[in-house]
Design an enzyme around this catalytic site. Sequence first.
Site, PDB file in Angstrom:
ATOM      1  N   THR A 263      16.704  -3.947  -3.574  1.00 33.35           N
ATOM      2  CA  THR A 263      17.589  -3.199  -2.399  1.00 33.35           C
ATOM      3  C   THR A 263      17.777  -4.098  -0.874  1.00 33.35           C
ATOM      4  O   THR A 263      16.866  -5.370  -1.456  1.00 33.35           O
ATOM      5  CB  THR A 263      15.643  -2.832  -1.821  1.00 33.35           C
ATOM      6  OG1 THR A 263      15.109  -0.973  -2.546  1.00 33.35           O
ATOM      7  CG2 THR A 263      16.355  -1.769  -0.139  1.00 33.35           C
ATOM      8  N   PHE A 265      18.184  -5.429   2.988  1.00 39.00           N
ATOM      9  CA  PHE A 265      17.457  -4.992   4.053  1.00 39.00           C
ATOM     10  C   PHE A 265      18.173  -5.564   4.604  1.00 39.00           C
ATOM     11  O   PHE A 265      18.828  -6.457   5.068  1.00 39.00           O
ATOM     12  CB  PHE A 265      16.049  -5.304   4.219  1.00 39.00           C
ATOM     13  CG  PHE A 265      15.260  -5.186   3.127  1.00 39.00           C
ATOM     14  CD1 PHE A 265      14.170  -3.867   3.412  1.00 39.00           C
ATOM     15  CD2 PHE A 265      15.351  -5.395   1.474  1.00 39.00           C
ATOM     16  CE1 PHE A 265      13.519  -3.122   2.596  1.00 39.00           C
ATOM     17  CE2 PHE A 265      14.255  -5.028   0.975  1.00 39.00           C
ATOM     18  CZ  PHE A 265      13.641  -3.938   1.351  1.00 39.00           C
TER      19      PHE A 265
END
Length: 363
Positions: A263, A265
């Site tokens: 992921t 960010f």
Amino acid sequence: MSDTPIDLEALRQRIDALDGDILRLISERADCAQQVAQVKTAEDPDTVFYRPEREAQVLRRIMALNKGPLDSEEVARLFREIMSACLALEQPIKVAYLGPEGTFTQQAALKHFGESAISLPMAAIDEVFREVEAGAVNYGVVPVENSTEGVINHTLDSFMDSGLRICGEVVLRIHHHLLVGETTRQDKVSRIYSHPQSFAQCRKWLDAHYPQAERVPVSSNAEAARLVKTEWHSAAIAGDMAAKLYGLTRLAEKIEDRPDNSTRFLIIGHQDVPMSGEDKTSIVVAMRNQPGALHDLLEPFHRHQIDMTRLETRPSRSGAWNYVFFIDFKGHRDEPRVAAVLEEVRLRAAEVKVLGSYPIGVL
Ligand SMILES: C=C(O[C@@H]1C=C(C(=O)O)C=C[C@H]1O)C(=O)O
């Protein structure tokens, strides 16, 4: 007992001496950082001590200098913590993240700012934005895209109404585990809690191993971990931080369907970050609704050979069937090549907003 000819006692004396040297050097480095703080304050009393571009350069330099035996990422992590502690001497940095405690976003915040940062959990993505906008914290950390599940729409939409800048990015490998509490009957797991994104990232594994268990979506993985603590027939899908926070054990490890699951960010703040040498720029563009609009938008990037790393479409707020484009590309807005493209895009678009130029994630 080992019969090795190397003298253990002598080696330990050598380590003690080296530790003394390392400590002296770290203290000297911390002194320098404090002097930097004085210089910055003398130049501008409202100065921001944290310099994302400088930190990225420090870490990249260390990784390039490293000759082993520790690998470069490991060495950079150690220096990340040294910088974090040095910065805390100048000014402890306050960071809001999408909570609760134990989420991957908190892990990302600590990976980026180091353990000396003060991290504060927020209940929702727009609260992270508000907290930074209000000046209650210096920076915010929000998830923006997952390699398996795609974009996080809440984050993109929050940028449409916000004047905040992107000051950095951090990519985290996401490992999910099936977690149970002390009282869980491991052979009787009939309910599994997790965040919808995590369910999606572990769908095949769950279908193969727990086809009968009820999947209950909750607001975060950390919340899932909290719930199973008290239920004897439930398990949670969450990461290491949540497992540690709630004292859960792993019934199965790394259950994500794709081994490269990660992921990305974003770090949000008020700063325009100068060039670090390896940077990325994010913009949001509204085009007039006419034939060839997307082609017109993309053409200058192609002509100037700018490497586009992401293109997302979101419905615009200004009426049905109008769209805005979120574009990430390599380069900094102060580079002439990038400035030229931005100028051309401005001429062709109804509206362009530069969300920020920032160092490409180092760790
Ligand atoms: C010391 C400085 O301030 C901070 C601390 C840094 C460090 O410890 O290396 C680097 C950048 C800043 O976040 C600096 O700007 O050089």
